[in-house]
Write a protein that holds these residues in place. Structure first.
Motif, short mmCIF file in Angstrom:
data_model
loop_
_atom_site.label_atom_id
_atom_site.label_comp_id
_atom_site.label_asym_id
_atom_site.label_seq_id
_atom_site.Cartn_x
_atom_site.Cartn_y
_atom_site.Cartn_z
N ILE A 1 -41.71 -46.08 -0.13
CA ILE A 1 -42.06 -47.36 -0.76
C ILE A 1 -43.05 -48.07 0.15
O ILE A 1 -42.71 -48.44 1.27
CB ILE A 1 -40.80 -48.22 -0.99
N ASN A 2 -44.27 -48.24 -0.32
CA ASN A 2 -45.28 -48.93 0.46
C ASN A 2 -44.99 -50.43 0.46
O ASN A 2 -44.89 -51.04 -0.60
CB ASN A 2 -46.66 -48.65 -0.14
N ALA B 1 -45.46 -46.87 11.10
CA ALA B 1 -46.47 -45.83 10.92
C ALA B 1 -45.92 -44.43 11.14
O ALA B 1 -46.43 -43.46 10.57
CB ALA B 1 -47.65 -46.07 11.87
N GLU B 2 -44.87 -44.30 11.96
CA GLU B 2 -44.31 -42.97 12.23
C GLU B 2 -43.20 -42.59 11.25
O GLU B 2 -43.20 -41.50 10.69
CB GLU B 2 -43.77 -42.91 13.65
N SER B 3 -42.24 -43.47 11.03
CA SER B 3 -41.11 -43.13 10.17
C SER B 3 -41.36 -43.46 8.71
O SER B 3 -40.62 -42.99 7.84
CB SER B 3 -39.86 -43.91 10.62
N HIS B 4 -42.41 -44.26 8.41
CA HIS B 4 -42.74 -44.74 7.08
C HIS B 4 -41.70 -45.72 6.54
O HIS B 4 -41.85 -46.23 5.44
CB HIS B 4 -42.92 -43.59 6.07
N GLN C 1 -53.16 -49.04 -2.05
CA GLN C 1 -52.64 -50.00 -1.09
C GLN C 1 -53.09 -49.61 0.31
O GLN C 1 -53.40 -48.45 0.58
CB GLN C 1 -51.11 -50.01 -1.13
N ASN C 2 -53.09 -50.58 1.22
CA ASN C 2 -53.22 -50.26 2.63
C ASN C 2 -51.91 -49.67 3.13
O ASN C 2 -50.85 -49.93 2.60
CB ASN C 2 -53.56 -51.52 3.43
N GLY C 3 -51.98 -48.86 4.18
CA GLY C 3 -50.78 -48.27 4.74
C GLY C 3 -50.41 -46.97 4.07
O GLY C 3 -51.23 -46.33 3.39
N GLY C 4 -49.15 -46.54 4.26
CA GLY C 4 -48.68 -45.27 3.73
C GLY C 4 -48.71 -45.23 2.22
O GLY C 4 -48.61 -46.25 1.53
N VAL D 1 -43.37 -37.61 7.99
CA VAL D 1 -43.00 -38.63 8.96
C VAL D 1 -42.65 -37.98 10.29
O VAL D 1 -42.56 -36.75 10.40
CB VAL D 1 -41.82 -39.48 8.44
N ARG D 2 -42.42 -38.79 11.31
CA ARG D 2 -42.17 -38.27 12.65
C ARG D 2 -41.02 -37.27 12.68
O ARG D 2 -41.13 -36.19 13.26
CB ARG D 2 -41.87 -39.43 13.60
N SER D 3 -39.87 -37.63 12.07
CA SER D 3 -38.71 -36.75 12.14
C SER D 3 -38.95 -35.42 11.45
O SER D 3 -38.30 -34.42 11.77
CB SER D 3 -37.48 -37.44 11.55
N ASP D 4 -39.88 -35.38 10.49
CA ASP D 4 -40.22 -34.10 9.85
C ASP D 4 -40.86 -33.14 10.85
O ASP D 4 -40.77 -31.92 10.68
CB ASP D 4 -41.18 -34.32 8.68
N PHE D 5 -41.48 -33.67 11.89
CA PHE D 5 -42.07 -32.84 12.94
C PHE D 5 -41.07 -32.56 14.07
O PHE D 5 -40.99 -31.44 14.58
CB PHE D 5 -43.31 -33.51 13.54
N THR D 6 -40.31 -33.58 14.47
CA THR D 6 -39.50 -33.46 15.69
C THR D 6 -38.09 -32.95 15.45
O THR D 6 -37.44 -32.50 16.40
CB THR D 6 -39.41 -34.82 16.40
#
Length: 829
Positions: A171-172, A183-186, A213-216, A575-580
């Protein structure tokens, strides 16, 4: 520029008794209704226009009064109104223009009837009557396709919102056109901005991809928030609530109005405290809002700063399933598998559904977030306007945890040798920190020729950068080895740069046919370097470029009736957790892609005869088909800070019908609004993966079609509000009823991994009086869960084969509060 107003049936004589006044508000050039406009009587907010542009004042006392109507981007209206015994009707038509409001960035991103998308507008008054101190998601609970939940159970602290089954990571959210999502977790952690709702002047919820929209990217909805309202008159207000679980809310607001016709200052201080419904789930929340501006005829400059500080006892672990069901055999399975110690099991038996797994007295999350925004709105001749902003968000905080019997090696500490004894484990307390900066700039150039209202166009864009340090420290250990206090055992830093540009236009091609087009180009660069808390190297280099086109059309069947359809493409990075936090053997997260088809019918009729003149009716039926490629869906598991773990589903879709209706009768003394969403949410060719006790994948089930996790097929909300006593016009009572069907905790569609359907009834009472010594006093009562239902609104799951080879499932839930109340007292000077 002048404001046109046609008064119907107004008496110019001096009245001797009070009577109701009702009317409609429309755009003078297009005839479109203007929902969400602020209606003031004698400088006091007295409601807002509804979806059909209708408004009413139940009783205007005898004598002369000032009626004032303001709406973003339009000339304000002021008119002397005489109170009289009979009912009065008026039709107000506002002309675009006037002194700039500062909303150029906001309106550039908002949907309208011309953009052929599904949306809901809420004004300041609509939010205020719902605001007893609960977080913003709970104020949106009655809007279409919304499901809300609270970790602590009572709507204060960590809360979450899902729209069409999509969590807040999809949800933006923007505040005055500035991205709010991390910006990392959205995610948008509204616990960091307690009582933001008290500073909101207007809000729009767009469902689906919506406008650029601006952002994610928006994968389920957009939440567009504005705090840029300019109040011309000085004011002072306070709002105070108290209720169950020792919940307190205290808010003070003030504003200077226009000083010397050019300057204005607005401010707010808020404090919210609660013990929480769950045991050891207290929250201590503080926030402020301050805005200072300068305006001339064609220029507005405004500096805004707002901040929130939260200290919340960790409640993100939830409650083990046997604490909900009382199943003794299941509880023993939790004990035998090591999910609960015997001592924890004893506490679970005592505490039941209010159980907390933590007992350390400072097991808390602590975070402060400061926002700074500098806005410019500039008129450029008769046809052009520019909105631009610079922004900085500073976030810093940690959560503190007691860890039992942890390996020293996992904290980069050597083992301890004492004679013949080697100590490899210790109890300890650690803190995990976030330290970040988010800054950038946005702009929107709007074109709306006054000589041709058939065309509207916007060109806009943004550049943003996010810098975030993640690190952990040991602040105490029973056996410290060589470590010093605040021994740092991991560190990684992340940098994310995001820039986008978009262009949008609406064109009334024929008197009844309008078309809409929107294109966005977005580029993201995301880098991570360093070690995570498990000592794994999380080095990441990710680059994405997305092209997101959108198009739609509207057709006016008649005045107040419209057909619309749109198609939009949305793409979003992981998002970050998808990578880490990817499971072993996973090849890495892929970007998501969404094709969103929306089509619907709108009906908005004001001044209809419903149990008398002055009624209004609105209805909307919206069909959506959201077709995904590589949608990242929740697996049902969480990482150690409560973040949902996700996996790519190659093919999936959401489709459904949203029905929304509202009717006002008896000159707005009685109103009913309802929304019903019927949906089907499916993953195609899904292969469920089984993990062992170390979370290593061991088997993959045969591919099949399954239901997407956390996606109920039926969601409804209904509000019945009335003025029960005609002789007491300031008294309003409302019943609010919410239903949510079954949800699955993961994508297996297993009956053993689900959230049971629930229905919740709330009751709200507000009484407003206007004594001679102040503008207004308002008393309120909110009773949540009147029927005392025991339900859970969220949860998570995991499992693996037992000793006999059969799968074992371990579910944890987030129970919501049983019957509880909040009372409020507000005053406006």
């Amino acid at each position: 520029m002048t404001t046109g107003l046609a008064l119907l049936g107004l008496s110019s004589g001096v009245a001797w008794a009070q009577g109701p006044v009702a009317g409609t508000l429309t755009d003078a050039r297009t005839g479109q209704p203007l929902p969400g406009a602020t209606v003031l009587l004698d400088g006091t907010p007295s409601g807002a226009t509804d979806a059909a542009g209708g408004f009413s004042l139940p009783a205007v006392p005898a004598g002369s009064h000032e009626l004032r109507i303001t709406f973003v981007g339009y000339e304000p209206f002021a008119q002397t109104l005489q109170g009289q015994a009979g009912a009065q009707r008026l039709a107000a038509r506002l002309q675009p223009g006037g002194v700039l409001t500062g909303d150029a960035l906001v309106t550039a991103q908002r949907a309208s009837d011309r953009t052929a998308t599904a949306y809901t507008n809420l004004g300041k008054q609509e939010l205020a009557k719902r605001n007893f101190g609960q977080d913003l998601p709970y104020l949106l609970d009655q809007t279409p396709s919304v499901v809300v939940t609270s970790d602590a159970g009572a709507g204060v602290g960590y809360t979450d919102i899902r729209i069409r089954g999509t969590s807040n990571t999809g949800i933006n959210m923007t505040v005055n056109g500035i991205p709010l999502n991390d910006a990392e977790s959205h995610g948008s952690f509204l616990v960091n901005l307690p009582d933001l709702a008290s500073s909101i002047s207007s809000l729009q919820v767009q469902r689906g991809v919506g406008t650029s929209q601006n952002g994610g990217a928006a994968f389920g909805a957009s939440l567009n928030i504005s705090t840029l309202d300019n109040r011309r008159e000085a004011y002072g207000e306070t709002s105070n609530s108290f209720g169950s679980f020792n919940t307190w809310k205290n808010t003070v607001q003030f504003g200077t109005g226009l000083l010397g016709q050019h300057f204005m200052v607005d401010g707010r201080l808020s404090r919210i405290n609660t013990d929480g419904y769950m045991n050891r789930a207290a929250s201590d929340l503080k926030s402020y809002y301050l805005a200072a501006g300068y305006q001339a005829k064609n220029t507005l400059v405004k500096f805004i700063t707002f901040s929130g500080r939260e200290k919340s006892y960790q409640a993100w672990n939830g409650v083990p399933e046997p604490g909900i069901t009382g199943d003794a055999a299941l509880l023993q399975q939790f004990i035998d598998n090591g999910e609960l110690s015997p001592d924890d099991a004893d506490r679970l038996r005592r505490e039941g559904r209010r159980y907390s797994s933590y007992t350390y007295d400072n097991q808390t999350d602590n975070y402060q977030q400061n926002h700074y925004q500098l806005h410019l709105s500039q008129g450029l001749g008769d046809d052009w306007s520019l909105g631009a902003a610079l922004h900085l968000t500073r976030g810093l905080g940690y959560y503190e945890s007691f860890r039992a019997n942890r390996k020293l090696a996992n904290y980069q500490l050597p083992n301890i040798t004492l004679g013949d004894t080697t100590i490899k484990r210790t109890d300890l307390i650690d803190r995990k920190y976030l330290d970040n900066y988010f800054y950038g700039g946005t702009f929107a150039l709007n074109y709306q020729p006054k000589s041709n209202d058939r065309l509207q166009a916007t060109v806009g864009g943004a550049w943003n950068r996010f810098i975030n340090d993640h690190y952990g420290e040991v602040i105490w250990a029973r056996f410290a080895s060589t470590g010093n206090i605040r021994h740092r055992y991991y560190f990684n830093d992340a940098t994310k740069t995001d820039y986008n540009a978009y262009a949008r236009a609406t064109w009334q091609l024929l008197p009844k046919l309008g078309v809409y087009a929107d294109v966005q180009l977005r580029h993201i660069e995301y880098n991570i370097d360093g070690l995570e808390d498990d000592q794994n190297d999380v080095r990441t280099r990710a680059r994405y470029t997305f092209f997101n086109p959108k198009a739609g059309a509207t057709f006016a069947l008649s005045e107040g009736q419209q057909l619309y359809a749109s198609f939009a493409v949305g793409q979003r990075e992981p998002v970050r957790s998808d990578f880490t936090d990817r499971p072993a053997g996973d090849q890495g997260a892929k970007a998501e892609r969404l094709h969103d088809l929306e089509a619907g019918y709108r009906l908005r009729q004001a001044d209809v005869n419903l149990l008398g003149p002055g009624g209004s009716v609105s209805f909307e039926a919206n069909y959506f088909y959201m077709n995904y490629r590589n949608q990242l869906v929740a697996t049902g598991q969480l990482n150690d800070v409560g973040t949902a773990l996700r996996t790519n589903a190659p093919r999936s879709y959401r489709t459904g019908l949203e029905l929304t209706g509202a009717a006002a009768a008896l000159q707005n003394r009685l109103s009913l609004s309802s929304t019903l969403t019927l949906s089907r949410n499916r993953i195609l060719d899904y292969r469920a993966v089984t993990y062992d006790a170390d979370y290593n994948p061991i088997t993959a089930a045969e591919a099949r079609t399954t239901t997407i996790s956390y996606s109920p097929s039926v969601v409804s909300a209904h509000t019945l509000e009335a003025q029960p006593l005609a002789a007491v016009p300031g008294l309003r009572a409302a019943l609010l009823y919410k239903t949510v069907s079954r949800q699955y905790l993961d994508n297996s569609t297993s009956q053993d991994r689900r959230i049971q359907p629930y229905q919740v009834l709330d009751f709200r009472l507000r009484y407003t009086i206007r004594p001679a010594f102040m503008k207004e006093i308002e008393l309120g009562l909110l009773v949540n869960n009147v029927l005392d239902r025991r339900y859970a609104a969220n949860g998570y799951t995991y499992g693996y084969p037992g000793a006999d080879g059969r799968p074992q499932t371990f579910n944890w839930y987030f129970p919501q509060a049983t019957r509880n109340f909040l009372v409020s007292v507000g005053a406006k000077l």
